[in-house]
Design a protein around this motif. Structure first.
Motif, PDB file in Angstrom:
ATOM      1  N   MET A   1       4.349   2.941 -13.095  1.00 41.46           N
ATOM      2  CA  MET A   1       5.252   1.975 -12.488  1.00 41.46           C
ATOM      3  C   MET A   1       4.518   1.152 -11.439  1.00 41.46           C
ATOM      4  O   MET A   1       4.747  -0.039 -11.332  1.00 41.46           O
ATOM      5  N   THR A   2       3.641   1.767 -10.679  1.00 44.39           N
ATOM      6  CA  THR A   2       2.905   1.033  -9.663  1.00 44.39           C
ATOM      7  C   THR A   2       2.128  -0.113 -10.289  1.00 44.39           C
ATOM      8  O   THR A   2       2.124  -1.221  -9.772  1.00 44.39           O
ATOM      9  N   ASN A   3       1.468   0.142 -11.418  1.00 46.08           N
ATOM     10  CA  ASN A   3       0.709  -0.915 -12.085  1.00 46.08           C
ATOM     11  C   ASN A   3       1.621  -2.047 -12.524  1.00 46.08           C
ATOM     12  O   ASN A   3       1.255  -3.209 -12.415  1.00 46.08           O
ATOM     13  N   LEU A   4       2.794  -1.723 -13.048  1.00 40.29           N
ATOM     14  CA  LEU A   4       3.740  -2.751 -13.479  1.00 40.29           C
ATOM     15  C   LEU A   4       4.189  -3.602 -12.303  1.00 40.29           C
ATOM     16  O   LEU A   4       4.236  -4.828 -12.388  1.00 40.29           O
ATOM     17  N   LEU A   5       4.509  -2.970 -11.184  1.00 39.09           N
ATOM     18  CA  LEU A   5       4.943  -3.714 -10.002  1.00 39.09           C
ATOM     19  C   LEU A   5       3.856  -4.670  -9.539  1.00 39.09           C
ATOM     20  O   LEU A   5       4.123  -5.810  -9.186  1.00 39.09           O
ATOM     21  N   LYS A   6       2.608  -4.217  -9.562  1.00 35.03           N
ATOM     22  CA  LYS A   6       1.499  -5.072  -9.136  1.00 35.03           C
ATOM     23  C   LYS A   6       1.179  -6.126 -10.189  1.00 35.03           C
ATOM     24  O   LYS A   6       0.942  -7.284  -9.866  1.00 35.03           O
ATOM     25  N   MET A   7       1.172  -5.726 -11.461  1.00 38.07           N
ATOM     26  CA  MET A   7       0.824  -6.639 -12.542  1.00 38.07           C
ATOM     27  C   MET A   7       1.807  -7.814 -12.603  1.00 38.07           C
ATOM     28  O   MET A   7       1.417  -8.955 -12.785  1.00 38.07           O
ATOM     29  N   LYS A   8       3.069  -7.530 -12.448  1.00 43.09           N
ATOM     30  CA  LYS A   8       4.105  -8.568 -12.498  1.00 43.09           C
ATOM     31  C   LYS A   8       4.375  -9.178 -11.128  1.00 43.09           C
ATOM     32  O   LYS A   8       5.224 -10.049 -10.996  1.00 43.09           O
ATOM     33  N   ASP A   9       3.673  -8.713 -10.100  1.00 49.75           N
ATOM     34  CA  ASP A   9       3.827  -9.191  -8.727  1.00 49.75           C
ATOM     35  C   ASP A   9       5.287  -9.155  -8.284  1.00 49.75           C
ATOM     36  O   ASP A   9       5.821 -10.114  -7.727  1.00 49.75           O
ATOM     37  N   ILE A  10       5.932  -8.037  -8.536  1.00 49.20           N
ATOM     38  CA  ILE A  10       7.341  -7.860  -8.164  1.00 49.20           C
ATOM     39  C   ILE A  10       7.429  -7.655  -6.655  1.00 49.20           C
ATOM     40  O   ILE A  10       6.813  -6.740  -6.112  1.00 49.20           O
ATOM     41  N   GLN A  11       8.172  -8.527  -6.000  1.00 50.88           N
ATOM     42  CA  GLN A  11       8.306  -8.496  -4.549  1.00 50.88           C
ATOM     43  C   GLN A  11       9.708  -8.113  -4.079  1.00 50.88           C
ATOM     44  O   GLN A  11       9.865  -7.637  -2.967  1.00 50.88           O
ATOM     45  N   LEU A  12      10.725  -8.339  -4.923  1.00 53.43           N
ATOM     46  CA  LEU A  12      12.113  -8.094  -4.543  1.00 53.43           C
ATOM     47  C   LEU A  12      12.788  -7.197  -5.564  1.00 53.43           C
ATOM     48  O   LEU A  12      12.620  -7.387  -6.774  1.00 53.43           O
ATOM     49  N   ILE A  13      13.560  -6.229  -5.077  1.00 46.65           N
ATOM     50  CA  ILE A  13      14.293  -5.279  -5.916  1.00 46.65           C
ATOM     51  C   ILE A  13      15.670  -5.085  -5.293  1.00 46.65           C
ATOM     52  O   ILE A  13      15.789  -5.005  -4.073  1.00 46.65           O
ATOM     53  N   ARG A  53       8.865  -5.930  -0.981  1.00 48.88           N
ATOM     54  CA  ARG A  53       7.600  -5.219  -0.795  1.00 48.88           C
ATOM     55  C   ARG A  53       7.082  -5.521   0.593  1.00 48.88           C
ATOM     56  O   ARG A  53       7.056  -6.673   1.018  1.00 48.88           O
ATOM     57  N   SER A  54       6.658  -4.484   1.297  1.00 44.90           N
ATOM     58  CA  SER A  54       6.142  -4.675   2.646  1.00 44.90           C
ATOM     59  C   SER A  54       4.769  -5.319   2.581  1.00 44.90           C
ATOM     60  O   SER A  54       4.053  -5.238   1.585  1.00 44.90           O
ATOM     61  N   ASN A  55       4.387  -5.975   3.654  1.00 47.80           N
ATOM     62  CA  ASN A  55       3.085  -6.630   3.731  1.00 47.80           C
ATOM     63  C   ASN A  55       1.940  -5.632   3.610  1.00 47.80           C
ATOM     64  O   ASN A  55       0.861  -6.001   3.189  1.00 47.80           O
ATOM     65  N   LYS A  56       2.192  -4.382   3.957  1.00 44.77           N
ATOM     66  CA  LYS A  56       1.140  -3.362   3.902  1.00 44.77           C
ATOM     67  C   LYS A  56       0.682  -3.103   2.473  1.00 44.77           C
ATOM     68  O   LYS A  56      -0.438  -2.707   2.243  1.00 44.77           O
ATOM     69  N   GLU A  57       1.558  -3.345   1.498  1.00 44.83           N
ATOM     70  CA  GLU A  57       1.265  -3.019   0.100  1.00 44.83           C
ATOM     71  C   GLU A  57       0.682  -4.183  -0.693  1.00 44.83           C
ATOM     72  O   GLU A  57       0.328  -4.039  -1.820  1.00 44.83           O
ATOM     73  N   LYS A  58       0.616  -5.374  -0.120  1.00 40.21           N
ATOM     74  CA  LYS A  58       0.155  -6.554  -0.868  1.00 40.21           C
ATOM     75  C   LYS A  58      -1.336  -6.543  -1.069  1.00 40.21           C
ATOM     76  O   LYS A  58      -2.100  -6.023  -0.383  1.00 40.21           O
TER      77      LYS A  58
END
Length: 58
Positions: A1-13, A53-58
């Motif tokens: 899931m982490t890869n998907l969130l980063k790959m798709k650049d998901i910022q809002l949930i 997504r928090s700025n710490k994770e970008k």
């Protein structure tokens, strides 16, 4: 899931406030609550938490 969130650049949930497992999962993934709605998209009384997504994770 982490890869998907980063790959798709998901910022809002959005998650149902009653779904504490989903909230906890996304917090572990680096999301923080930034707003809350009293009703869902259909106008039903199911509070929705808006996470970003928090700025710490970008």
């Amino acid at each position: 899931m982490t890869n998907l969130l980063k790959m798709k650049d998901i910022q809002l949930i959005d998650v149902n406030e009653q779904n504490q497992s989903a909230k906890a999962f996304y917090q572990v993934m680096g999301f923080e609550e930034y707003a809350r709605s009293e009703v869902d998209d259909a106008g039903r009384p199911y509070p929705i938490l808006h996470l970003q997504r928090s700025n710490k994770e970008k």
